[in-house]
Motif scaffolding. Structure first.
Motif, short mmCIF file in Angstrom:
data_model
loop_
_atom_site.label_atom_id
_atom_site.label_comp_id
_atom_site.label_asym_id
_atom_site.label_seq_id
_atom_site.Cartn_x
_atom_site.Cartn_y
_atom_site.Cartn_z
N LEU A 189 112.76 130.28 37.45
CA LEU A 189 113.14 128.87 37.30
C LEU A 189 113.68 128.62 35.90
O LEU A 189 114.68 127.92 35.74
N SER A 190 113.04 129.21 34.89
CA SER A 190 113.52 129.05 33.51
C SER A 190 114.91 129.67 33.36
O SER A 190 115.79 129.10 32.70
N PHE B 191 117.11 130.02 35.68
CA PHE B 191 118.07 129.23 36.45
C PHE B 191 118.45 127.94 35.72
O PHE B 191 119.62 127.56 35.69
N LEU B 192 117.46 127.30 35.12
CA LEU B 192 117.71 126.03 34.42
C LEU B 192 118.28 126.25 33.03
O LEU B 192 119.06 125.43 32.54
N GLY B 193 117.86 127.32 32.36
CA GLY B 193 118.43 127.64 31.05
C GLY B 193 117.50 127.50 29.87
O GLY B 193 117.91 127.74 28.73
N ASN B 194 116.24 127.10 30.07
CA ASN B 194 115.33 126.92 28.94
C ASN B 194 114.66 128.23 28.55
O ASN B 194 113.44 128.40 28.62
N VAL B 195 115.50 129.20 28.15
CA VAL B 195 115.05 130.49 27.64
C VAL B 195 115.90 130.82 26.41
O VAL B 195 116.97 130.26 26.20
N SER B 196 115.41 131.73 25.58
CA SER B 196 116.19 132.16 24.43
C SER B 196 117.41 132.96 24.91
O SER B 196 117.34 133.67 25.92
N GLY B 197 118.49 132.84 24.18
CA GLY B 197 119.69 133.58 24.56
C GLY B 197 120.91 133.06 23.83
O GLY B 197 120.81 132.25 22.91
N LEU C 89 124.39 130.90 23.31
CA LEU C 89 124.54 129.45 23.46
C LEU C 89 124.86 128.99 24.88
O LEU C 89 124.29 128.01 25.35
N GLY C 90 125.77 129.68 25.55
CA GLY C 90 126.20 129.18 26.86
C GLY C 90 125.83 130.05 28.04
O GLY C 90 126.29 129.79 29.16
N GLU C 91 125.03 131.06 27.81
CA GLU C 91 124.76 132.03 28.88
C GLU C 91 123.40 131.87 29.54
O GLU C 91 123.05 132.65 30.43
N THR C 92 122.60 130.87 29.14
CA THR C 92 121.22 130.80 29.63
C THR C 92 121.06 130.05 30.95
O THR C 92 120.19 130.38 31.74
N SER C 93 121.87 129.04 31.20
CA SER C 93 121.68 128.21 32.39
C SER C 93 122.50 128.69 33.58
O SER C 93 123.70 128.45 33.69
N GLY C 94 121.82 129.35 34.51
CA GLY C 94 122.48 129.81 35.72
C GLY C 94 123.00 128.65 36.55
O GLY C 94 124.07 128.73 37.18
N LEU C 95 122.28 127.54 36.55
CA LEU C 95 122.67 126.36 37.33
C LEU C 95 124.02 125.83 36.88
O LEU C 95 124.92 125.61 37.70
N LEU C 96 124.19 125.61 35.59
CA LEU C 96 125.44 125.04 35.08
C LEU C 96 126.61 126.01 35.27
O LEU C 96 127.74 125.58 35.54
N ILE C 97 126.35 127.29 35.13
CA ILE C 97 127.41 128.27 35.32
C ILE C 97 127.86 128.31 36.77
O ILE C 97 129.06 128.40 37.07
N LEU C 98 126.92 128.22 37.69
CA LEU C 98 127.26 128.20 39.12
C LEU C 98 128.03 126.93 39.49
O LEU C 98 128.97 126.98 40.29
N LEU C 99 127.65 125.80 38.91
CA LEU C 99 128.39 124.56 39.15
C LEU C 99 129.82 124.68 38.61
O LEU C 99 130.77 124.20 39.24
N ALA C 100 129.96 125.32 37.46
CA ALA C 100 131.30 125.55 36.90
C ALA C 100 132.12 126.45 37.83
O ALA C 100 133.32 126.22 38.02
N ALA C 101 131.46 127.46 38.39
CA ALA C 101 132.15 128.37 39.31
C ALA C 101 132.67 127.62 40.53
O ALA C 101 133.81 127.82 40.98
N ILE C 102 131.84 126.73 41.07
CA ILE C 102 132.25 125.93 42.24
C ILE C 102 133.47 125.07 41.90
O ILE C 102 134.43 124.98 42.67
N TYR C 103 133.44 124.46 40.73
CA TYR C 103 134.57 123.61 40.29
C TYR C 103 135.84 124.45 40.12
O TYR C 103 136.92 124.04 40.56
#
Length: 319
Positions: free
Chosen positions: A173-174, A176-182, A184-198
């Motif tokens: 879950l962390s 997927f949502l992005g609240n992990v160390s890493g 700047l833009g690679e931590t949130s799987g959710l936002l990246i997948l939404l970008a892919a859909i767009y």
């Protein structure tokens, strides 16, 4: 202001759609890691566009909006604590040796953002691999601070580095949502997948390439994982960590450095997915996707030529 922008920049609708898809990820990077992420982004964009202007002005050509995309993508692959001078050297190198030496926009063989990232990764390993920041939570998150608490790799690192060191995996879950160390833009799987859909919906990126990278990754990762390879993580964990999704959606689909033919996109993507798993599991580098895409870039023109030669041969056979 608008007139000046039109005079300086080449209007590219495709690039603007990529920029739009990156906005939520940029905002998330500030929320998770602090306002320093925004300032670092502005700094890199300023240096990157200035570098391209320096070369293009001789031919009286405007700066491509692709340069802005390159700068944004490069910045989002950096750790939050990256020194400004290191980030600056990287983007200057990437624009010059990843793009301008080949003749500028549309002629580059390699993805300039990855050329920049690879250069700083190899030449400045300490700031790029040893220091990370804890993600913020609650309101206002990183919007209320310059930089979140910094940690070194010995106490806490990115999920992929922790796995390589101890075999432990972070919460899905962390990841997927992005609240992990890493980065700047690679931590949130959710936002990246939404970008892919767009990007797929607006036909701004190749779904075939994304699907091919995923196919190659899953094939190799599942095979090695169930064969008992201790250095290859659970396929789902690997999918959500190490910048894999970010590289798949934004880097592998670069229209200039990837194949043009549909068949070529599948071969290219599968190659990247397979090589990513191999590098992650058996090389020194925790991520793998960065080097895998650059390897794919190397073979992209040959793949297209091979596909075209095969099609011509088939036409002659059936003629």
């Amino acid at each position: 202001m608008g007139i000046v922008y039109k005079q300086l920049f080449m209007k590219q609708k495709l690039m603007r759609k990529v920029i739009i898809s990156l906005f939520p990820i940029c905002l998330a990077s500030v929320y998770f890691f602090g306002l320093r992420a925004l300032v670092l982004m502005i700094w890199v964009i300023a240096l990157g566009t200035l570098t391209e202007w320096f070369f293009e002005r001789r031919n009286k050509k405007p700066i491509s909006e692709a340069a802005i995309v390159t700068c944004m993508l490069y910045t989002l692959t950096l750790p939050p604590t990256t020194p400004f001078w290191v980030a600056g050297i990287g983007i200057i190198f990437g624009i010059i040796f990843g793009k301008e030496v080949f003749g500028g926009f549309g002629k580059n063989i390699f993805n300039p953002a990855l050329v920049a990232r690879c250069f700083v990764y190899v030449n400045f390993p300490t700031p790029l691999t040893m220091y990370w920041s804890k993600p913020a939570s609650g309101f206002p998150g990183g919007f209320g601070m310059w930089l979140t608490e910094t940690v070194d790799v010995l106490s806490q690192a990115t999920p992929m580095l922790i796995f390589r060191d101890s075999g432990q995996t972070a919460s899905y879950l962390s990841l997927f949502l992005g609240n992990v160390s890493g980065s700047l833009g690679e931590t949130s799987g959710l936002l990246i997948l939404l970008a892919a859909i767009y990007l797929i919906y607006t036909k701004s990126a190749s779904w075939q390439t994304m699907a091919a990278v995923l196919t190659g990754y899953l094939f190799m990762s599942i095979s090695l994982f169930f064969m008992g390879s201790a250095t290859v993580p659970n396929p789902l964990f690997g999918l959500l960590s190490g910048g894999f999704l970010f590289g798949t959606v934004f880097m592998s689909t670069d229209p200039i450095s990837s194949p043009m033919t549909v068949e070529g996109k599948w071969i290219y993507g599968i190659l990247i997915g397979i090589v990513t798993v191999i590098i992650r599991g058996y090389a020194l580098f925790a991520g793998g996707i960065m080097f895998a895409i650059l390897i794919g870039n190397t073979f992209a023109p040959l793949i297209d030529e091979g596909i075209k030669a095969y099609k011509n041969y088939r036409k002659k056979v059936h003629a």
